[in-house]
Design a protein around this motif. Structure first.
Motif, PDB file in Angstrom:
ATOM      1  N   PRO A   1      49.468  22.120   0.304  1.00  0.00           N
ATOM      2  CA  PRO A   1      49.773  22.335   1.600  1.00  0.00           C
ATOM      3  C   PRO A   1      49.521  20.994   2.378  1.00  0.00           C
ATOM      4  O   PRO A   1      50.080  21.048   3.658  1.00  0.00           O
ATOM      5  N   LEU A   2      48.771  20.131   2.110  1.00  0.00           N
ATOM      6  CA  LEU A   2      48.487  18.937   2.663  1.00  0.00           C
ATOM      7  C   LEU A   2      49.741  17.750   2.758  1.00  0.00           C
ATOM      8  O   LEU A   2      49.408  16.923   3.490  1.00  0.00           O
ATOM      9  N   HIS A   3      50.391  17.998   1.824  1.00  0.00           N
ATOM     10  CA  HIS A   3      51.573  17.184   1.496  1.00  0.00           C
ATOM     11  C   HIS A   3      53.149  17.835   1.406  1.00  0.00           C
ATOM     12  O   HIS A   3      53.875  17.177   1.041  1.00  0.00           O
ATOM     13  N   SER A   4      53.025  18.893   2.177  1.00  0.00           N
ATOM     14  CA  SER A   4      54.341  19.650   2.015  1.00  0.00           C
ATOM     15  C   SER A   4      54.784  20.194   3.315  1.00  0.00           C
ATOM     16  O   SER A   4      53.915  20.661   4.100  1.00  0.00           O
TER      17      SER A   4
ATOM     18  N   ASP B   1      53.597  23.181  10.031  1.00  0.00           N
ATOM     19  CA  ASP B   1      52.467  22.509   9.508  1.00  0.00           C
ATOM     20  C   ASP B   1      51.814  23.353   8.268  1.00  0.00           C
ATOM     21  O   ASP B   1      50.887  22.563   7.688  1.00  0.00           O
ATOM     22  N   ARG B   2      52.323  24.621   7.839  1.00  0.00           N
ATOM     23  CA  ARG B   2      51.667  25.322   6.789  1.00  0.00           C
ATOM     24  C   ARG B   2      52.658  25.884   5.948  1.00  0.00           C
ATOM     25  O   ARG B   2      53.462  26.544   6.387  1.00  0.00           O
ATOM     26  N   THR B   3      52.609  25.260   4.668  1.00  0.00           N
ATOM     27  CA  THR B   3      53.726  25.927   3.561  1.00  0.00           C
ATOM     28  C   THR B   3      52.665  26.005   2.352  1.00  0.00           C
ATOM     29  O   THR B   3      51.733  25.590   2.081  1.00  0.00           O
TER      30      THR B   3
ATOM     31  N   ASP C   1      74.471  24.869  17.064  1.00  0.00           N
ATOM     32  CA  ASP C   1      74.135  26.025  16.031  1.00  0.00           C
ATOM     33  C   ASP C   1      73.699  25.419  14.817  1.00  0.00           C
ATOM     34  O   ASP C   1      72.913  26.145  14.063  1.00  0.00           O
ATOM     35  N   GLU C   2      74.402  24.323  14.475  1.00  0.00           N
ATOM     36  CA  GLU C   2      73.962  23.714  13.273  1.00  0.00           C
ATOM     37  C   GLU C   2      72.592  23.015  13.094  1.00  0.00           C
ATOM     38  O   GLU C   2      72.144  22.339  14.094  1.00  0.00           O
ATOM     39  N   VAL C   3      71.807  23.606  12.183  1.00  0.00           N
ATOM     40  CA  VAL C   3      70.586  22.960  12.041  1.00  0.00           C
ATOM     41  C   VAL C   3      70.336  22.199  10.615  1.00  0.00           C
ATOM     42  O   VAL C   3      70.758  22.842   9.789  1.00  0.00           O
ATOM     43  N   MET C   4      69.934  20.910  10.786  1.00  0.00           N
ATOM     44  CA  MET C   4      69.757  20.223   9.442  1.00  0.00           C
ATOM     45  C   MET C   4      68.093  20.527   8.865  1.00  0.00           C
ATOM     46  O   MET C   4      67.035  20.245   9.905  1.00  0.00           O
ATOM     47  N   LEU C   5      67.881  21.166   7.684  1.00  0.00           N
ATOM     48  CA  LEU C   5      66.547  21.325   7.339  1.00  0.00           C
ATOM     49  C   LEU C   5      66.378  20.009   6.328  1.00  0.00           C
ATOM     50  O   LEU C   5      67.050  19.927   5.579  1.00  0.00           O
ATOM     51  N   ASN C   6      64.971  19.782   6.372  1.00  0.00           N
ATOM     52  CA  ASN C   6      64.460  18.677   5.239  1.00  0.00           C
ATOM     53  C   ASN C   6      63.224  19.216   4.932  1.00  0.00           C
ATOM     54  O   ASN C   6      62.343  19.402   5.680  1.00  0.00           O
ATOM     55  N   ILE C   7      63.054  19.216   3.656  1.00  0.00           N
ATOM     56  CA  ILE C   7      61.968  19.794   3.095  1.00  0.00           C
ATOM     57  C   ILE C   7      61.296  18.792   2.364  1.00  0.00           C
ATOM     58  O   ILE C   7      61.968  18.255   1.122  1.00  0.00           O
ATOM     59  N   SER C   8      60.068  18.458   2.604  1.00  0.00           N
ATOM     60  CA  SER C   8      59.169  17.536   1.497  1.00  0.00           C
ATOM     61  C   SER C   8      58.279  18.367   0.922  1.00  0.00           C
ATOM     62  O   SER C   8      57.565  18.975   1.499  1.00  0.00           O
ATOM     63  N   LEU C   9      58.037  18.226  -0.425  1.00  0.00           N
ATOM     64  CA  LEU C   9      57.286  19.416  -1.127  1.00  0.00           C
ATOM     65  C   LEU C   9      56.610  18.625  -2.215  1.00  0.00           C
ATOM     66  O   LEU C   9      57.266  17.818  -3.185  1.00  0.00           O
ATOM     67  N   GLU C  10      55.244  18.695  -2.412  1.00  0.00           N
ATOM     68  CA  GLU C  10      54.309  18.453  -3.389  1.00  0.00           C
ATOM     69  C   GLU C  10      53.703  19.556  -4.159  1.00  0.00           C
ATOM     70  O   GLU C  10      53.105  20.206  -3.404  1.00  0.00           O
TER      71      GLU C  10
END
Length: 188
Positions: free
Chosen positions: A28-31, A50-52, A175-184
């Protein structure tokens, strides 16, 4: 000798995802999940959550995997407490009724040995829609500080917020939203 070392290094990184089999717990600290959209034609604005939390399971040999990630919608951070509260309201995330956003998948798409995308269902405000997360990077290897196996990925997708009952002011606010997900994630 130098050529041999460079070849060994190249092979190590090219196969970094191979043999990464197992279950990984989201760090959760890097995602972070981020979003961006056009605001009244003036600018691109956005924010992040901020929380994943969640888990990713992968078997690179069989080219299978699953994702079960939950994002705390109340952790939305868009630059000011007032705007964060606005985004948590009924017109957008309605966090009193729907405190979380989830992405669940059991379909990983490979091109050869390279994981290129993940097909799953994104649920926002209780509405689930199919979404493909396209990976710009994916790697698994020993974490140099934590001394345990880690996987990391950067993924993106475009969604329409109106499909999740969050389309207020569309089309003036895009209406269009770009999602960017960084996950460790660390191996269990």
């Amino acid at each position: 000798m130098k050529k041999l070392s460079l070849l060994a290094l190249a092979l190590a990184f090219s196969g970094a995802a191979l043999g990464a089999n197992g279950t990984y717990v989201v760090d959760p600290l890097h995602s972070f999940a981020r979003f961006e959209y056009n605001h009244w034609g003036y600018t691109s604005v956005g924010g992040r959550f901020d929380r994943t939390a969640g888990k990713v399971t992968i078997d690179t040999e069989k080219k299978l995997g699953s994702v079960d990630v939950v994002i705390d919608a109340k952790s939305v951070s868009a630059g000011s407490a007032e705007f964060n509260e606005h985004l948590q309201g009924e017109d957008y995330f309605d966090t009193k009724k729907y405190p979380s956003i989830s992405f669940k998948s059991d379909k990983f798409n490979f091109e050869g040995d390279k994981l290129i995308s993940v097909d799953g269902n994104l649920t926002i405000k209780g509405i689930s829609k199919p979404v493909t997360l396209v990976l710009s990077s994916f790697m698994c290897k020993m974490h140099p500080l934590f001394r345990k196996d880690y996987c990391g990925a950067n993924a993106s997708a475009k969604i329409k917020r109106s499909e999740f009952n969050a389309g207020k002011y569309a089309p003036f606010v895009a209406d269009e939203v770009m999602l960017n997900i960084s996950l460790e994630a660390a191996k269990e």
